[in-house]
Structure formats: structure tokens, C-alpha cells
Design an enzyme around this catalytic site. Structure first.
Site, PDB file in Angstrom:
ATOM      1  N   ASP A  52      33.410  54.280  42.656  1.00 46.62           N
ATOM      2  CA  ASP A  52      32.090  53.663  42.788  1.00 46.62           C
ATOM      3  C   ASP A  52      31.649  52.901  41.546  1.00 46.62           C
ATOM      4  O   ASP A  52      30.659  52.166  41.598  1.00 46.62           O
ATOM      5  CB  ASP A  52      31.044  54.740  43.122  1.00 46.62           C
ATOM      6  CG  ASP A  52      31.251  55.284  44.511  1.00 46.62           C
ATOM      7  OD1 ASP A  52      31.526  54.473  45.401  1.00 46.62           O
ATOM      8  OD2 ASP A  52      31.161  56.504  44.704  1.00 46.62           O
TER       9      ASP A  52
ATOM     10  N   HIS B 153      34.731  63.169  38.771  1.00 44.97           N
ATOM     11  CA  HIS B 153      35.200  63.414  40.134  1.00 44.97           C
ATOM     12  C   HIS B 153      35.680  64.850  40.229  1.00 44.97           C
ATOM     13  O   HIS B 153      36.265  65.371  39.287  1.00 44.97           O
ATOM     14  CB  HIS B 153      36.357  62.454  40.477  1.00 44.97           C
ATOM     15  CG  HIS B 153      36.569  62.320  41.948  1.00 44.97           C
ATOM     16  ND1 HIS B 153      37.334  63.215  42.660  1.00 44.97           N
ATOM     17  CD2 HIS B 153      36.109  61.401  42.833  1.00 44.97           C
ATOM     18  CE1 HIS B 153      37.325  62.846  43.935  1.00 44.97           C
ATOM     19  NE2 HIS B 153      36.598  61.752  44.073  1.00 44.97           N
TER      20      HIS B 153
END
Ligand code: CMC
Length: 432
Positions: A367, A307
Site C-alpha cells: 500500500d 506487515h
């Protein structure tokens, strides 16, 4: 805000400038570089916006090193446990938790807008089988932007509130209709007494038992809540930039939907399931895929890992991992999704022990586990990013409102470092 000064010298005494440093409440302070261009003619350069604050915001705070995510100051873990999507939407929009009557009024204003324009069904029907639902969703938002075009009045608070509520109510209903179409079912009716998540599940899976609907609605509600906002990510920044031209909010949300679609943003939840299915069906073990992800000559990446902001475990991933555990356990002992969950757990274990992932601070993101829960609920894979968009619509409209109310509101217009040709003489085609 208290201003401090930062001085930039470029080697020539005349070109020295003092820039103010703006204090944040939490997180890095910000150098206000606006005088740089005006006084020295320099621009700042930051491809990918690694070190650029594009706006002032009070909505969401992320501490990527600590793995913290707060909506309006409330930790995501606490909201996931004690709140619900409707209340969280109110919080994101209003900067305070609602009392009972506020919440009731807010919910009523949303559910009374479940009656989305019937023409949306025609739009959905126009798309051929196999069309990606994000493309359909984007077209549906375009239809709404056409329908409400004559009303645009973004400086008017009442107009903004009406559009905000309409968007929060419409996108879930449109999502359910797209799902109905994908599953080759008649378009289902909405129920005004049901919450957004309950109504979605009821429309998506009308044949489920009441118990099963309740279980799936609860899991869905938390998924919506976890995806509701994430400060200035690519799609939210797109909505802000698009909305800054004073376009229709429906058109700005359509722009956000297009941005969210990509596999390195919201589309990653779909990509994770593709990856887990591939691993499940292959004769290679998990370690083989970890090695592939590390190989710089191989485009394969561990989807659902890494991320831009989190250099620690994404707090949303922890919550979804727990939901996946609980949900799969409640469904049945030999749930067909269990093997995917086991592969995901194994991938996570290996990656978190591997020097490549450890040194780059690559952890599971939201996710990584969300697709597994959505799959277990029975949502077709191509719809996962639509679910993300449905939930993120709340964050998008919260940011759109905040931007327009900002005293610094003006059209967003990034600059560039030009490295192209200098003035070039045109040569006729016969001479080239
Ligand atoms: N697998 C293998 N290596 C990776 C991965 C990954 N998933 N993610 C990053 N890296 C490596 C990358 O190759 C680079 O290595 P090096 O320093 O040796 O060149 C280093 O880690 C830093 O990565 P980056 O690409 O510079 O980081 P970024 O901030 O530009 O990208 C990201 C962030 C999320 C796009 C990226 O981590 C990624 O592509 N992850 C997989 C897709 C994914 O799960 N996306 C969902 C994001 S969360 C939901 C959302 O916000 O929409």
C-alpha cells in the site's frame, strides 16, 4: 504428507498426548492439534492467529522473511512482468497457466458477464454524496446475493463456476459505476472486447486519449495482478469463514469487502495518501513524522509500513515503486503527484535506516506506493480500497472454491478462553 509426532506433557503422566506434525511443501510444518480437545479437553489459544494454520491451501505461498510471494508456484515478479490480470486469474483458479484457447474461452466467459444487473445503478444512486464507496460496494454485493439467492447450490461445480465468473466480471463493472457516480458522470457502458483493466479505465475515464487509456490500463492491470491474492489474510479468512456456513458466495464476498475496508488492511492505501498529503502540507519535515511513528504514546503509525507476514521488503511494493517511477515519468515532468512520491521515497529511506524500524523488521508494504499510482491515474482517494477489492475478488473466489472442495470442509467455528463471570444470580432492577 508424512506425519511426525510431537508429544505434549502437562505434568501428569495420564495427560500425555502425541500429536501429528503435517509436512508442508514449503514454509513451516503444522502441528495437527485436533486430538488435543478430543483426548485431553484442552484448546489452543492464539489471539490474532499468529501461529495458526486455518486450512490447507495450494494457491499462494509467501515467505515473509525472504520477501517472496508466489501464485501457484510462480513468483509475483515474473507474473507482473510477463503475465496479465486475466491470465493470472485463470492461474489462481485453475492451478495451471492457460493455453491460448483456454485463455480465450476464460476471457470470453468473463467479458460476456460484464452486463451487470441495471438495478445496481439504483443502489449506487440511493447512497448520498460522500458515502464511502466500500459501503456502496458491499450493498451492491448484497443486491446480487438477493438476486441469485434461489440458485445457491455450493456443492455443484457448475454453480460455483458460474458464480465465480459472475463475481470476477461484475465487481470491476460495479467499481467503475461507483467511480462514475463519485465523479458525477453518467454511468458508462461496458465493452466486451476489452480486458478487465481496459474496460475499467474506459468506463472510468471515457474522455482520455487512446494512448493515455493504454498507459493507464497497463498500470492498472499490474496493480490488479499484484493484489489478486495473498493467502490467508483477514479478508480472505473472512470469506472462507463466512462461506463455510454455506451462504451465498456474493454474501461471503460482501463480508470480505467489509473486512478489507479497515485501515490496517486494504484501507491502508487511502491512509498512506492522507499521511503523505499531511506531510506535504505541513511545515514539519519527514524526520518529525518518523519520530511520531516511533512514539508509543502517539497513535500515529507510518501507514504502508509493516506487515504481519513480511519481515522483509514486500515484493509487491518493489514492483509498484517501479511502476510509480515509470508512470509518473511518462505522464509529465511536473506531475502534481511527484512531490508525494518524493516524500514517500524520503520516508522509506529514513525508516530503513532507523533502528526502530530495522529492529522490528518494518518495511514498505504493497500500500505504500499503490495509492501514488492510483492518484496519478486520476482515481479518487476513497476508491483505492475498492480497486483492491476488485482485484482481490479473484483470490477470494479461488479460496472459496478450494475450501468447498476440501475433504475437511465444514463450518468454521473458533473456540475461546472464557474469562468472564462464573454463574451469577440475577437481581431485580429495584435491588441494584
Ligand atoms: N509504524 C510504526 N510502528 C509500527 C508499524 C508502523 N506502521 N507497524 C508496526 N509497528 C510496530 C508496533 O508498534 C510494534 O512495536 P512493539 O513491538 O514495540 O510493540 C511492532 O512494530 C510490531 O507490530 P504489530 O502491530 O504487533 O504487528 P502486526 O503484525 O499486529 O500488524 C500491521 C501488522 C500491518 C497491521 C501493522 O504493521 C500496521 O498497522 N501497519 C500500518 C498499516 C498498513 O500499512 N497496513 C497494510 C498492510 S499490507 C496490505 C494488506 O495486507 O492489507
Amino acid at each position: 504428507m508424512t506425519n511426525k509426532k510431537i508429544t505434549i506433557k502437562d505434568g501428569q503422566t495420564d495427560n500425555e498426548i502425541e500429536l501429528p506434525v503435517l509436512d508442508s511443501i514449503l514454509g513451516p510444518n503444522v502441528v495437527d492439534i485436533r486430538a488435543l480437545e478430543k483426548n485431553l479437553g484442552y484448546l489452543s489459544h492464539d489471539p490474532g492467529f499468529i501461529a495458526t494454520s486455518s486450512c490447507e491451501s495450494k494457491i499462494t505461498y509467501i515467505d515473509g522473511n525472504e520477501g517472496k510471494l508466489w501464485y501457484r508456484g510462480y513468483p509475483i515478479e515474473e507474473l507482473a512482468e510477463k503475465s496479465n490480470f486475466t491470465e493470472t486469474a485463470y492461474l489462481l483458479l485453475n492451478d495451471k497457466l492457460p493455453n491460448k484457447s483456454d485463455l480465450n474461452d476464460f476471457f470470453k466467459s468473463i467479458s460476456s458477464n460484464y452486463n451487470v444487473d441495471e438495478q445496481i445503478k439504483d443502489i449506487i444512486n440511493i447512497f448520498g454524496k460522500g458515502s464511502h464507496p466500500m459501503a456502496i460496494m458491499s450493498a451492491c454485493l448484497s443486491l446480487l446475493s438477493a438476486k441469485y439467492h434461489n440458485e445457491i447450490d455450493i456443492q455443484n461445480k457448475d454453480y460455483r463456476y458460474r458464480s465465480t465468473i459472475k463475481l470476477i466480471a461484475s465487481v470491476p463493472v460495479i467499481s467503475a459505476w461507483i467511480l462514475n457516480s463519485i465523479m458525477q458522470r453518467d454511468f458508462q457502458n461496458t465493452s466486451e472486447n476489452l480486458s478487465i483493466a481496459e474496460n475499467f479505465i474506459n468506463m472510468a475515464f471515457p474522455d482520455l486519449s487512446d494512448d493515455q487509456k493504454e498507459l493507464s490500463s497497463r498500470a492498472m492491470d499490474v496493480i490488479f495482478l499484484l493484489h489478486a491474492d495473498h493467502e490467508q489474510n483477514a479478508s480472505t479468512s473472512t470469506v472462507r469463514l463466512s462461506g463455510s456456513s454455506e451462504t451465498s458466495p456474493y454474501a461471503a464476498i460482501a463480508a470480505g469487502i467489509s473486512t478489507l475496508w479497515g485501515p490496517t488492511h486494504g484501507g491502508a492505501n487511502e491512509a498512506v495518501i492522507n499521511m503523505l498529503e499531511e506531510i506535504k502540507n505541513s511545515d514539519k519535515d519527514v524526520e518529525f513524522y518518523i519520530e511520531q511513528a516511533k512514539d508509543k504514546n502517539n497513535p500515529f503509525r507510518l501507514m504502508g509500513f509493516g506487515h504481519r507476514i513480511y519481515k522483509n521488503y514486500d515484493p509487491r511494493a518493489k514492483i509498484i515503486q517501479k511502476i510509480a517511477h515509470e508512470y509518473l515519468a511518462k505522464l509529465s515532468k511536473d506531475n502534481p503527484n511527484k512531490p508525494l512520491f518524493d516524500i514517500a521515497m524520503k520516508l522509506e529511506k529514513y525508516a530503513l535506516e532507523d533502528e526502530y524500524f530495522v529492529s522490528r523488521k518494518l518495511y514498505p508494504n504493497v500500500d505504500f506506493y499503490s495509492g501514488i499510482v492510483l492518484k496519478a491515474i486520476g482515481i479518487p482517494q476513497s476508491m483505492y480500497t475498492v480497486i483492491f477489492a476488485l482485484a482481490r475478488t479473484v483470490g477470494w473466489v479461488a479460496h472459496w472454491n478450494e475450501m468447498i472442495e476440501d475433504k475437511n470442509f465444514r463450518i468454521g467455528r473458533p473456540r475461546q478462553l472464557y474469562t468472564g463471570n462464573k454463574k451469577t444470580k440475577y437481581t431485580d432492577i429495584s435491588e441494584r
